[in-house]
Design a protein around this motif. Structure first.
Motif, mmCIF file in Angstrom:
data_model
loop_
_atom_site.group_PDB
_atom_site.id
_atom_site.type_symbol
_atom_site.label_atom_id
_atom_site.label_comp_id
_atom_site.label_asym_id
_atom_site.label_seq_id
_atom_site.Cartn_x
_atom_site.Cartn_y
_atom_site.Cartn_z
ATOM 1 N N ILE A 1 55.151 -45.918 23.581
ATOM 2 C CA ILE A 1 54.361 -46.149 22.371
ATOM 3 C C ILE A 1 52.968 -45.571 22.622
ATOM 4 O O ILE A 1 52.353 -45.872 23.646
ATOM 5 N N TYR B 1 54.827 -46.660 11.984
ATOM 6 C CA TYR B 1 54.401 -46.170 13.294
ATOM 7 C C TYR B 1 53.968 -47.319 14.188
ATOM 8 O O TYR B 1 53.371 -48.290 13.734
ATOM 9 N N LEU B 2 54.261 -47.171 15.465
ATOM 10 C CA LEU B 2 53.852 -48.175 16.443
ATOM 11 C C LEU B 2 52.682 -47.637 17.254
ATOM 12 O O LEU B 2 52.658 -46.463 17.612
ATOM 13 N N LEU B 3 51.730 -48.515 17.545
ATOM 14 C CA LEU B 3 50.613 -48.136 18.401
ATOM 15 C C LEU B 3 50.332 -49.295 19.331
ATOM 16 O O LEU B 3 50.598 -50.452 18.999
ATOM 17 N N ASP C 1 53.734 -39.300 17.636
ATOM 18 C CA ASP C 1 53.907 -40.556 16.916
ATOM 19 C C ASP C 1 55.284 -41.136 17.203
ATOM 20 O O ASP C 1 56.262 -40.424 17.389
ATOM 21 N N VAL C 2 55.336 -42.444 17.306
ATOM 22 C CA VAL C 2 56.581 -43.142 17.617
ATOM 23 C C VAL C 2 56.806 -44.157 16.509
ATOM 24 O O VAL C 2 55.930 -44.977 16.225
ATOM 25 N N THR C 3 57.946 -44.078 15.839
ATOM 26 C CA THR C 3 58.223 -45.040 14.778
ATOM 27 C C THR C 3 59.012 -46.216 15.343
ATOM 28 O O THR C 3 59.510 -46.165 16.466
ATOM 29 N N LYS D 1 48.916 -44.864 22.486
ATOM 30 C CA LYS D 1 47.795 -45.800 22.517
ATOM 31 C C LYS D 1 46.691 -45.314 21.588
ATOM 32 O O LYS D 1 46.456 -44.117 21.484
ATOM 33 N N PHE E 1 61.503 -46.465 18.633
ATOM 34 C CA PHE E 1 61.396 -47.479 19.674
ATOM 35 C C PHE E 1 62.728 -48.196 19.856
ATOM 36 O O PHE E 1 63.207 -48.367 20.969
#
Lengths: 384, 366
Positions: free
Chosen positions: A188, A128-130, A169-171, A190, A175
């Motif tokens: 993405i 996951y990207l944050l 959620d963005v993986t 925050k 992306f």
């Protein structure tokens, strides 16, 4: 005899040589989350890795403690190698669950670090990207207030995304997909620290970072994020609170059960994009002096439609006119329907998109009203 | 005759399926997607047609000269001098192709499973195992292959089940959005793969029911074409055309994305073990054909005595033909289709024309 000797030679050669890629589990550190920052003055990439140490507590229960390893380097790879030196242990990145990007780095652009993240075998596309503007060390080191049993508190984004639909959620793979597509801009979510108590922290996932290509350009607030999620078909839960239909005092709250959205581009004299959203929802609370009948259901439907439509329109307005990013993937839809037109116009897509006429229609259907018919407000107070 | 093994026509179909589709499942989607984008799967159809054509040509030849392989009847058609020359050409072609397949396996193992192991170690192991298998004869290879095909299908089925929630049908639209041109251009590379059905020319004498050979070969080609269309479609729908073209092994990426409930993940082996197994069969078949061609050419007293020396040649070739994986991928993407088609389709077609002009061999109906 010759055969036996030959077999012995082969056997010993195979058994004694060991393997090249041998790694003993107790001499490897497995970070579960990493955070990447960029020092604007020196241009160095700063890397933080979250490591969990477990121990047995006084009552025999398992204790988790989060620690961070920190290094920097001219590139992400250099920083990762230096971390091995600092930890005096091998570091395996295979268990990275979450990758946190500092807002500074995100505004600078992600292309440089993304190359390694897609090329390096140990990093998985399902991480996951944050993005965050908090202090990365504090974010990684802080122990969660309530331990919910997921490997790293930062992975709480999945729970937050599924249960509340405040964010999504963005993986890494999501992306890349948006980044590579010419007709869509990536997002993405925050993360921020909402509450501090000693070394315990509480995390909040409530905004959505908007990217133009690989650069962060702005954020959608929580209500605006929902407007996006309605259209990219990710909202299936969460809770909407809206004023009573018919102008009375009070509120109703509803939960979406199932939603679907279609984006239909059309080319006439100029580009027109129709966004059609269909939602089925159930009634959770009715704090209005209303009785449940077909007429009320119609009213509630209209109210929900109006409410959702306004949100979506607001989000489109903000992403398109203020920031000129296409996080809805309208360009991709145009390409899928009018490949010829897209080939001719993709270079000035952002301009065309700005002038396009976007029409949002929402159809809402109340499917369930819970186990009570008329509102208790109506029953007790008689609609005062 | 190399050995007295006999295979059935069904086993021939399975062999054709294995040696066409095995390497292709991993490498093809990237090559196709970089040219044909979302139409990559369509590009499989023209190349499948090329494969069917090649199958028709080699089976017609094989049936004209029953009990003989290509390197034997080429002497009858074109005389011993040119015949030997073409035999040597085919020996080179098969050595080269097999060396490439060995390198593909080694490359995949090194880049996705054992990054620090030297290429030599894996190459030697593969060649030794294959040399042993080749010594056992074609019948054994065909029987092992049956097991391998079952495993391949189980793995494909598992991948489909576990990626089902990631499938996005929108990502294969617009169909033929860029016109037919890019699709045809993209189909040259897979044609090289489908043309590998020319290997049937060397296997026909071992098949026990000669009248079934043509049908068996064509079914093998069509079946692998359908399987590959399916694999490419799944890859496109999970990753989208952009990422399919960007990654070296898109199929493997798809498998790596499998994640059921954050629990069932890291499942590459489900795909890689059957993949390695079917590629091992592919190498064995081609290796066997190399031994067959060279024993036809050089006529040693014991034909299988050439196995180990040829294996050493094969292993060293596979280590030295490419300097890095960039060479390998560029070669497969840009050169392989054009380079292999003359061998796979050109020479057999010319042979067929000459044979029918000279009325050599026996007439076949149909």
């Amino acid at each position: 005899m010759k055969r036996i000797i030959l077999m012995l030679i082969i056997f010993t050669a195979a058994a004694l040589s060991g393997c090249w890629d041998r790694m003993e589990i107790d001499s490897i550190t497995f970070p579960i989350a990493m955070a990447i920052d960029r020092n604007a003055q020196t241009g160095m990439t700063e890397l933080y890795a979250q490591v969990v140490r477990t121990s047995v507590g006084p009552e025999g229960q398992m204790m988790k403690k989060f620690e961070t390893l920190e290094t920097s380097g001219r590139t992400l790879a250099q920083a990762m190698y230096r971390m091995t030196d600092h930890a005096e242990q091998r570091i395996s990145w295979k268990h990275i669950n979450v990758i946190v990007i500092s807002e500074k780095l995100a505004r600078h652009g992600l292309a440089e670090v993304m190359d390694l993240l897609s090329r390096f075998m140990q990093i998985r596309g399902t991480s996951y990207l944050l993005v965050t503007d908090e202090n990365l060390r504090e974010l990684l080191q802080g122990n969660p207030k309530i331990d919910i049993g997921i490997p790293t508190p930062l992975a709480g984004i999945t729970v937050s995304g599924e249960r509340t639909a405040k964010t999504e959620d963005v993986t890494l793979k999501d992306f890349f997909a948006a980044y590579i597509s010419e007709g869509r801009d990536p997002v993405i979510p925050k993360v921020s620290i909402s509450h501090r108590e000693g070394d315990r922290i509480e995390l909040e996932f409530n905004e959505m970072g908007l990217f133009k290509r690989d650069r962060l350009v702005g954020f959608l607030a929580h209500e605006e994020t929902r407007g996006l999620l309605w259209v990219i078909q990710k909202t299936t839960s969460g809770n909407l609170i809206l004023p009573c239909p018919g102008g009375g005092k009070g509120l109703i709250s509803v939960n979406p059960l199932q939603t679907s959205a279609r984006i239909i581009p059309e080319i006439a004299d100029r580009l027109r994009i129709k966004v059609e959203v269909r939602a089925e929802f159930s009634l959770i609370e009715l704090i209005c002096p209303l009785s449940i009948d077909i007429e009320t259901v119609k009213q509630i439907n209209r109210a929900v439609e109006e409410f959702v439509r306004k949100r979506i329109e607001h989000t489109i307005e903000k992403t398109r006119n203020e920031l000129n990013v296409d996080v809805f993937g309208f360009g991709e839809r145009v390409y899928r329907k009018y490949p010829q037109y897209w080939q001719e116009n993709k270079d000035n897509w952002r301009e065309i998109y700005k002038d396009a006429e976007i029409e949002v229609t929402v159809k809402a259907h109340l499917r369930r009203t819970g186990e009570t018919s008329n509102s208790l407000v109506l029953e007790f107070r008689g609609g005062e | 005759m190399l050995d007295k093994g006999k295979i059935s026509s069904r086993q021939l179909t399975l062999l054709v399926f294995t040696f066409i589709s095995s390497t292709a499942t991993l490498f093809l989607p990237a090559f196709l997607a970089s040219d044909a984008k979302q139409d990559a799967w369509i590009a499989m159809l023209p190349s499948g047609a090329v494969g069917v054509l090649a199958a028709l040509v080699v089976t017609s030849l094989g049936l004209r000269f029953p009990g003989k392989t290509l390197t034997e009847y080429v002497n009858i058609i074109l005389g011993p001098f040119i015949g030997k020359f073409i035999g040597v050409l085919f020996l080179w072609f098969y050595l080269h192709m097999t060396a490439i397949v060995v390198r593909e396996i080694v490359f995949t193992v090194v880049s996705s499973l054992l990054p620090r192991t030297p290429l030599e170690a894996i190459t030697i192991i593969i060649v030794i195992v294959c040399a042993y298998t080749v010594k056992q004869g074609i019948e054994v290879i065909a029987r092992v292959n049956v097991v391998s095909v079952v495993f391949s299908y189980v793995s494909i089925a598992l991948i489909l089940v576990f990626t089902a929630n990631n499938l996005d049908f929108g990502s294969i639209t617009p169909v033929l959005g860029g016109g037919i041109g890019p699709v045809l251009r993209a189909s040259i590379t897979p044609s090289g793969w489908f043309g590998e059905v020319v290997s049937v020319a060397f296997l026909i004498p071992f098949v026990n029911s000669q009248d079934q050979v043509r049908r068996a070969a064509i079914i093998g080609v069509v079946w692998s074409a359908l399987t590959l269309v399916f694999v490419v479609l799944v890859t496109l729908m999970v990753l989208g055309p952009g990422m399919s073209a960007l990654f070296l092994f898109p199929t493997l990426r798809v498998v790596r994305l499998i994640d059921v409930g954050r629990f069932f993940q890291r499942t590459e082996v489900i795909f890689l073990i059957p993949w390695l197994m079917s590629n091992y069969i592919k190498i064995c078949v081609f290796y066997y054909i190399i031994v067959k061609i060279s024993s036809d050419l050089f006529k040693p007293a014991d034909s299988l005595s050439l196995t180990l020396p040829l294996g050493i040649l094969l292993g060293s070739m596979s280590l030295y033909i490419f300097r890095s994986n960039v060479d390998l991928v560029e070669f497969l993407d840009k050169v392989w289709g054009i380079y292999s088609l003359p061998f796979e389709l050109g020479i057999p077609l010319l042979l067929l024309i000459f044979a029918s002009l000279k009325k050599a061999g026996k007439k076949v109906q149909g």
